[in-house]
Design a protein around this motif. Structure first.
Motif, PDB file in Angstrom:
ATOM      1  N   GLY A 260       0.813  -1.204   0.000  1.00  0.00           N
ATOM      2  CA  GLY A 260       0.000   0.000   0.000  1.00  0.00           C
ATOM      3  C   GLY A 260       0.846   1.253   0.000  1.00  0.00           C
ATOM      4  N   PHE A 261       0.170   2.347  -0.240  1.00  0.00           N
ATOM      5  CA  PHE A 261       0.794   3.658  -0.423  1.00  0.00           C
ATOM      6  C   PHE A 261       1.643   4.072   0.771  1.00  0.00           C
ATOM      7  N   LEU A 262       1.064   4.045   1.975  1.00  0.00           N
ATOM      8  CA  LEU A 262       1.763   4.511   3.159  1.00  0.00           C
ATOM      9  C   LEU A 262       2.905   3.583   3.555  1.00  0.00           C
ATOM     10  N   ALA A 263       2.728   2.294   3.306  1.00  0.00           N
ATOM     11  CA  ALA A 263       3.781   1.333   3.635  1.00  0.00           C
ATOM     12  C   ALA A 263       5.016   1.570   2.782  1.00  0.00           C
ATOM     13  N   VAL A 264       4.805   1.806   1.486  1.00  0.00           N
ATOM     14  CA  VAL A 264       5.927   2.069   0.579  1.00  0.00           C
ATOM     15  C   VAL A 264       6.621   3.372   0.963  1.00  0.00           C
ATOM     16  N   LEU A 265       5.821   4.391   1.308  1.00  0.00           N
ATOM     17  CA  LEU A 265       6.389   5.664   1.722  1.00  0.00           C
ATOM     18  C   LEU A 265       7.236   5.494   2.979  1.00  0.00           C
ATOM     19  N   GLY A 266       6.713   4.766   3.951  1.00  0.00           N
ATOM     20  CA  GLY A 266       7.443   4.559   5.194  1.00  0.00           C
ATOM     21  C   GLY A 266       8.772   3.868   4.974  1.00  0.00           C
TER      22      GLY A 266
ATOM     23  N   ARG B 210      12.617   7.731  -7.557  1.00  0.00           N
ATOM     24  CA  ARG B 210      11.819   6.517  -7.791  1.00  0.00           C
ATOM     25  C   ARG B 210      11.618   5.685  -6.539  1.00  0.00           C
ATOM     26  N   SER B 211      12.320   6.021  -5.449  1.00  0.00           N
ATOM     27  CA  SER B 211      12.138   5.257  -4.212  1.00  0.00           C
ATOM     28  C   SER B 211      10.826   5.634  -3.515  1.00  0.00           C
ATOM     29  N   PHE B 212      10.185   6.721  -3.970  1.00  0.00           N
ATOM     30  CA  PHE B 212       8.931   7.174  -3.372  1.00  0.00           C
ATOM     31  C   PHE B 212       7.748   6.858  -4.290  1.00  0.00           C
TER      32      PHE B 212
ATOM     33  N   MET C 187       3.034  10.502  -3.642  1.00  0.00           N
ATOM     34  CA  MET C 187       3.668  11.037  -2.441  1.00  0.00           C
ATOM     35  C   MET C 187       4.860  11.908  -2.801  1.00  0.00           C
ATOM     36  N   TRP C 188       5.546  11.569  -3.882  1.00  0.00           N
ATOM     37  CA  TRP C 188       6.653  12.402  -4.335  1.00  0.00           C
ATOM     38  C   TRP C 188       6.135  13.794  -4.722  1.00  0.00           C
ATOM     39  N   ILE C 189       4.979  13.816  -5.385  1.00  0.00           N
ATOM     40  CA  ILE C 189       4.368  15.100  -5.735  1.00  0.00           C
ATOM     41  C   ILE C 189       3.991  15.878  -4.472  1.00  0.00           C
TER      42      ILE C 189
END
Length: 226
Positions: free
Chosen positions: A68-74, A193-195, A199-201
């Motif tokens: 999921g989005f937040l997991a990848v961001l974390g 690309r790690s984000f 979320m990068w935006i």
């Protein structure tokens, strides 16, 4: 240790970081260094170099336990770009081989004195002092880059170099600024690309607002001119 200006501070960071980088290459022999960070705390009373390798990063990240989005961001913000999650360079089993030119105590005392003198002389806030100290760190890493310490050509493009502040609201803004200042396009793309894209935006939008309200985190002028 006496620092008369930010150029002296940069020279000190270059000397110490160069010794530490040499130790890191010896300690991580056979591995591929992929990230190098010069880390300081919010009070910028000293700095230390930290390195990560492709192999250690892969082992640390492993298979994601959550999706999921937040997991990848974390994972990006902590496991990839937070040096406190990286393996320590010096341990009881692998002590430091190089000898620092000055002790931590002398470095701290020298920085405390320099900060007081500089702020009094220029009538400036601590935040402005910190901007220039962070720029001295950026300039130190840039000097090591010019010396080829992070590799050349394609080898250099595989290494992301940055400055990190711990325990600070400006931590991620410092990360973004320093990555842009210090890296070739290919290395910046790997960082980007790690984000997750959205979320990068968002991170860049938050940085834009922060810069509009409070200005740069890292001084825009060279440490030679501060």
């Amino acid at each position: 240790m006496i620092f008369n200006n930010f150029a002296d501070l940069r020279a000190h960071f270059v000397d110490d970081a160069s010794l530490t980088l040499s130790d890191a290459k010896d300690r991580f022999r056979g591995e591929s260094i992929c990230s190098v960070a010069l880390r300081t705390s919010d009070d910028v009373m000293g700095a230390s170099l930290h390195c990560d390798t492709v192999e250690r990063r892969a082992e640390r990240l492993g298979a994601p336990s959550k999706k999921g989005f937040l997991a990848v961001l974390g994972r990006a913000l902590t496991l990839e770009w937070c040096t406190e999650e990286w393996d320590e360079l010096y341990t009881p089993d692998a002590p430091r081989k190089s000898t620092p030119r000055i002790s931590y105590k002398d470095e701290f005392n020298g920085l405390m004195k320099f900060q007081g003198v500089w702020q009094s002389k220029h009538g400036c806030s601590f935040r402005l002092f910190r901007k220039h100290a962070l720029r001295a760190m950026v300039d130190a890493l840039a000097e090591l880059d010019r010396q080829g310490k992070f590799g050349a050509s394609l080898e250099r493009e595989k290494v992301v170099v940055f400055v990190e502040i711990t325990d600070s609201y400006d931590a991620y803004f410092c990360l973004l600024e320093s990555v842009r200042m210090l890296n070739p396009p290919a290395a910046r793309r790997r960082f980007n690309r790690s984000f997750p894209f959205l979320m990068w935006i968002l991170l860049n939008a938050c940085y834009g607002v922060h810069r509009l309200l409070r200005g740069r985190v890292i001084a825009g002028i060279s440490s030679d001119n501060a």
